[in-house]
Scaffold this active site. Sequence first.
Site, PDB file in Angstrom:
ATOM      1  N   CYS A   1      -5.897  -5.395  21.246  1.00  0.00           N
ATOM      2  CA  CYS A   1      -5.702  -6.710  23.078  1.00  0.00           C
ATOM      3  C   CYS A   1      -7.334  -6.936  22.077  1.00  0.00           C
ATOM      4  O   CYS A   1      -8.416  -6.060  22.130  1.00  0.00           O
ATOM      5  CB  CYS A   1      -5.955  -5.483  24.049  1.00  0.00           C
ATOM      6  SG  CYS A   1      -6.580  -6.968  25.206  1.00  0.00           S
TER       7      CYS A   1
ATOM      8  N   CYS B   1     -10.130  -6.410  25.963  1.00  0.00           N
ATOM      9  CA  CYS B   1     -10.811  -5.561  25.906  1.00  0.00           C
ATOM     10  C   CYS B   1     -10.340  -4.531  24.457  1.00  0.00           C
ATOM     11  O   CYS B   1     -11.714  -3.688  24.595  1.00  0.00           O
ATOM     12  CB  CYS B   1      -9.718  -4.666  27.095  1.00  0.00           C
ATOM     13  SG  CYS B   1      -8.405  -4.044  26.589  1.00  0.00           S
TER      14      CYS B   1
ATOM     15  N   THR C   1      -1.156  -5.464  -7.117  1.00  0.00           N
ATOM     16  CA  THR C   1      -1.680  -6.345  -6.613  1.00  0.00           C
ATOM     17  C   THR C   1      -2.396  -7.681  -7.317  1.00  0.00           C
ATOM     18  O   THR C   1      -2.475  -7.483  -8.625  1.00  0.00           O
ATOM     19  CB  THR C   1      -2.947  -5.530  -5.780  1.00  0.00           C
ATOM     20  OG1 THR C   1      -3.908  -7.157  -5.791  1.00  0.00           O
ATOM     21  CG2 THR C   1      -3.988  -4.570  -7.181  1.00  0.00           C
TER      22      THR C   1
ATOM     23  N   THR D   1       6.954  -4.009  -3.266  1.00  0.00           N
ATOM     24  CA  THR D   1       8.941  -4.617  -3.474  1.00  0.00           C
ATOM     25  C   THR D   1      10.059  -3.801  -3.781  1.00  0.00           C
ATOM     26  O   THR D   1      10.576  -3.964  -2.995  1.00  0.00           O
ATOM     27  CB  THR D   1       8.215  -5.411  -4.572  1.00  0.00           C
ATOM     28  OG1 THR D   1       8.182  -4.768  -5.399  1.00  0.00           O
ATOM     29  CG2 THR D   1       7.326  -6.787  -3.915  1.00  0.00           C
TER      30      THR D   1
ATOM     31  N   CYS E   1      -1.256  -7.389  27.155  1.00  0.00           N
ATOM     32  CA  CYS E   1      -2.148  -6.059  27.462  1.00  0.00           C
ATOM     33  C   CYS E   1      -1.947  -5.200  28.569  1.00  0.00           C
ATOM     34  O   CYS E   1      -2.067  -5.536  29.487  1.00  0.00           O
ATOM     35  CB  CYS E   1      -4.221  -5.715  27.313  1.00  0.00           C
ATOM     36  SG  CYS E   1      -4.657  -4.432  27.380  1.00  0.00           S
TER      37      CYS E   1
ATOM     38  N   HIS F   1      -6.274  -3.738   5.136  1.00  0.00           N
ATOM     39  CA  HIS F   1      -5.751  -5.207   6.268  1.00  0.00           C
ATOM     40  C   HIS F   1      -5.060  -4.502   7.727  1.00  0.00           C
ATOM     41  O   HIS F   1      -4.727  -5.570   8.183  1.00  0.00           O
ATOM     42  CB  HIS F   1      -4.967  -6.069   5.047  1.00  0.00           C
ATOM     43  CG  HIS F   1      -6.111  -6.261   4.293  1.00  0.00           C
ATOM     44  ND1 HIS F   1      -5.342  -7.037   2.968  1.00  0.00           N
ATOM     45  CD2 HIS F   1      -7.397  -6.649   3.728  1.00  0.00           C
ATOM     46  CE1 HIS F   1      -6.354  -7.628   2.368  1.00  0.00           C
ATOM     47  NE2 HIS F   1      -7.646  -7.060   2.734  1.00  0.00           N
TER      48      HIS F   1
ATOM     49  N   GLN G   1      -3.720  -2.675   0.523  1.00  0.00           N
ATOM     50  CA  GLN G   1      -4.217  -3.331   1.019  1.00  0.00           C
ATOM     51  C   GLN G   1      -3.047  -3.853   2.141  1.00  0.00           C
ATOM     52  O   GLN G   1      -2.982  -4.625   3.097  1.00  0.00           O
ATOM     53  CB  GLN G   1      -4.023  -4.888   0.558  1.00  0.00           C
ATOM     54  CG  GLN G   1      -5.797  -4.886  -0.676  1.00  0.00           C
ATOM     55  CD  GLN G   1      -5.129  -5.874  -1.954  1.00  0.00           C
ATOM     56  OE1 GLN G   1      -5.561  -7.392  -1.838  1.00  0.00           O
ATOM     57  NE2 GLN G   1      -5.041  -5.104  -2.866  1.00  0.00           N
TER      58      GLN G   1
HETATM   59  P1  NAD Z   1       0.039 -10.500  -3.515  1.00  0.00           P
HETATM   60  O1  NAD Z   1       1.525 -10.749  -3.102  1.00  0.00           O
HETATM   61  O2  NAD Z   1      -1.094 -11.381  -4.038  1.00  0.00           O
HETATM   62  O3  NAD Z   1       0.278  -9.375  -5.006  1.00  0.00           O
HETATM   63  C1  NAD Z   1       1.725  -8.712  -5.308  1.00  0.00           C
HETATM   64  C2  NAD Z   1       1.556  -8.338  -7.384  1.00  0.00           C
HETATM   65  O4  NAD Z   1       2.794  -7.815  -6.604  1.00  0.00           O
HETATM   66  C3  NAD Z   1       1.896  -9.429  -7.506  1.00  0.00           C
HETATM   67  O5  NAD Z   1       1.183  -9.858  -8.970  1.00  0.00           O
HETATM   68  C4  NAD Z   1       3.396  -8.885  -8.007  1.00  0.00           C
HETATM   69  O6  NAD Z   1       3.226  -9.647  -9.419  1.00  0.00           O
HETATM   70  C5  NAD Z   1       2.804  -7.537  -8.360  1.00  0.00           C
HETATM   71  N1  NAD Z   1       4.316  -7.435  -7.976  1.00  0.00           N
HETATM   72  C6  NAD Z   1       5.526  -7.130  -7.723  1.00  0.00           C
HETATM   73  N2  NAD Z   1       6.298  -6.261  -7.374  1.00  0.00           N
HETATM   74  C7  NAD Z   1       6.081  -5.317  -8.423  1.00  0.00           C
HETATM   75  C8  NAD Z   1       6.364  -4.465  -8.720  1.00  0.00           C
HETATM   76  N3  NAD Z   1       7.157  -3.029  -8.761  1.00  0.00           N
HETATM   77  N4  NAD Z   1       5.472  -3.729 -10.463  1.00  0.00           N
HETATM   78  C9  NAD Z   1       4.297  -3.766 -10.613  1.00  0.00           C
HETATM   79  N5  NAD Z   1       3.863  -5.293 -10.017  1.00  0.00           N
HETATM   80  C10 NAD Z   1       4.454  -5.640  -8.754  1.00  0.00           C
HETATM   81  O7  NAD Z   1       0.207  -9.060  -2.549  1.00  0.00           O
HETATM   82  P2  NAD Z   1      -1.566  -8.286  -2.460  1.00  0.00           P
HETATM   83  O8  NAD Z   1      -2.813  -9.085  -4.137  1.00  0.00           O
HETATM   84  O9  NAD Z   1      -1.315  -7.483  -1.898  1.00  0.00           O
HETATM   85  O10 NAD Z   1      -2.537  -9.028  -1.337  1.00  0.00           O
HETATM   86  C11 NAD Z   1      -1.662 -10.252  -0.724  1.00  0.00           C
HETATM   87  C12 NAD Z   1      -1.614  -9.829   0.827  1.00  0.00           C
HETATM   88  O11 NAD Z   1      -1.428  -9.580   1.597  1.00  0.00           O
HETATM   89  C13 NAD Z   1      -2.625  -7.909   1.019  1.00  0.00           C
HETATM   90  O12 NAD Z   1      -3.642  -8.936   2.189  1.00  0.00           O
HETATM   91  C14 NAD Z   1      -1.731  -7.492   1.782  1.00  0.00           C
HETATM   92  O13 NAD Z   1      -2.520  -6.839   2.907  1.00  0.00           O
HETATM   93  C15 NAD Z   1      -0.600  -8.443   2.498  1.00  0.00           C
HETATM   94  N6  NAD Z   1       1.129  -8.508   2.465  1.00  0.00           N
HETATM   95  C16 NAD Z   1       1.130  -7.185   2.550  1.00  0.00           C
HETATM   96  C17 NAD Z   1       2.528  -6.529   2.760  1.00  0.00           C
HETATM   97  C18 NAD Z   1       2.874  -4.913   2.622  1.00  0.00           C
HETATM   98  O14 NAD Z   1       1.642  -4.095   3.764  1.00  0.00           O
HETATM   99  N7  NAD Z   1       3.679  -4.576   2.434  1.00  0.00           N
HETATM  100  C19 NAD Z   1       3.823  -7.448   1.895  1.00  0.00           C
HETATM  101  C20 NAD Z   1       3.280  -8.800   1.829  1.00  0.00           C
HETATM  102  C21 NAD Z   1       1.871  -8.737   1.665  1.00  0.00           C
END
Ligand code: NAD
Length: 259
Positions: free
Chosen positions: A132, A135, A198, A29, A157, A124, A104
Site C-alpha cells: 500500500c 500505509c 542480464t 525467457t 488497501c 527489484h 533482478q
Molecule cells: P534485459 O531485458 O535488459 O536483458 C536480458 C538479457 O538477457 C538480454 O541481453 C538478452 O539478450 C539476454 N537473454 C535473453 N534470453 C536469454 C537466454 N535464454 N540465454 C542467454 N541470454 C538471454 O533484462 P535485465 O538485465 O534483467 O534488466 C531489465 C529489468 O527488467 C530488470 O529490472 C528486471 O527486473 C526486469 N524484468 C524482469 C522480468 C522477470 O522477472 N522475468 C522480465 C522482464 C523484465
Amino acid sequence: MASQACAAARALVASAHRITVLTGAGVSTDSGIPDFRGPDGLWARDADAGLGATLDAYLADPELRRLTWRARLESPVWTAKPNAAHKALVELERSGRLRTVVTQNIDGLHQKAGSDPHRVLELHGTLHATVCLGCGATGSMREALRRVAEGEAEPDCPRCRGVLKSATISFGQELDAEVLRRARLAALDCDVLLVAGTSLQVQPAAGLVPLAAKAGAQVIICNAEPTPCDSVAAVVLHESVSEVLPDLSAVPPSGGGSF
Ligand code: NAD
C-alpha cells in the site's frame, strides 16, 4: 558446450567455494516470460512500468492504475514454470558452493524451482505481493487479482483504502536498502560471480559486477548479447543460459571432494 571459454568457465566453477549468482530477465525467457532488452524483449517488469510510468505517474493517474491491474491479470508470470537454468542453480546450491542468488527478476521462479528463499535477494521486489502506497502494508497479489477478476477496477488497501501497487521497484523508486546491502556483501564475499541473462544496463544491479571483480572475484558472464561489463569478466559466454547453467552446475568440485 565445447569452446575454450566454456572449459574456462567450468574450471572456475570447479575450484569455487563461494559462488554468488546475479540473474536477470534472460534467465526466465525460456519459461515464457519476455525480457526487456533482448531481441524478443518487451517491457514486462510490471505493467505500470510497461506503460512508461514512474511511481509518481502511477499515483497520479487512476486510469493508468486500472490498465495496470487489468493487464496484470494476463501476466505470463502466473503460469510460468522454472526452466533448466533455474533448476541448475538449485543443483549448484545443493552442492554447497552457491551462497546467494541476487536477482533482478520479479517472477519468483528461483524460489519456485527450489532455491532456498533465504539465499535469494530480489533486488527489484516481487510481483507476488502488493504494497500500500499509503500505509505501507503488504498483502497477497493473488487476493488483489481475485478482486480484479471479480470486477473491481482497482483494488484498494484493505486496511486504509490507500492505493495498492505490486511490491516491485518502479522507475523513481529506491531499492530496499537492506536487500541492496546484502547483495553488495554477496558480491564482495565471493570467489566467483556468475552473471546470467542480464544486459547489465540497470543500476545499481550492474554495479555489483565491477564491485565483485575489484574485490578479487572471477566473473563469468553468460548472456546472449555483449554487456557493458564484459571487459571485467574472466570468461564471457554468448550462449543460452538454459544450456550453459546446467553444464556448469554438473561440474564436480575440483579435488573430487563433496561439500
Ligand atoms: P534485459 O531485458 O535488459 O536483458 C536480458 C538479457 O538477457 C538480454 O541481453 C538478452 O539478450 C539476454 N537473454 C535473453 N534470453 C536469454 C537466454 N535464454 N540465454 C542467454 N541470454 C538471454 O533484462 P535485465 O538485465 O534483467 O534488466 C531489465 C529489468 O527488467 C530488470 O529490472 C528486471 O527486473 C526486469 N524484468 C524482469 C522480468 C522477470 O522477472 N522475468 C522480465 C522482464 C523484465
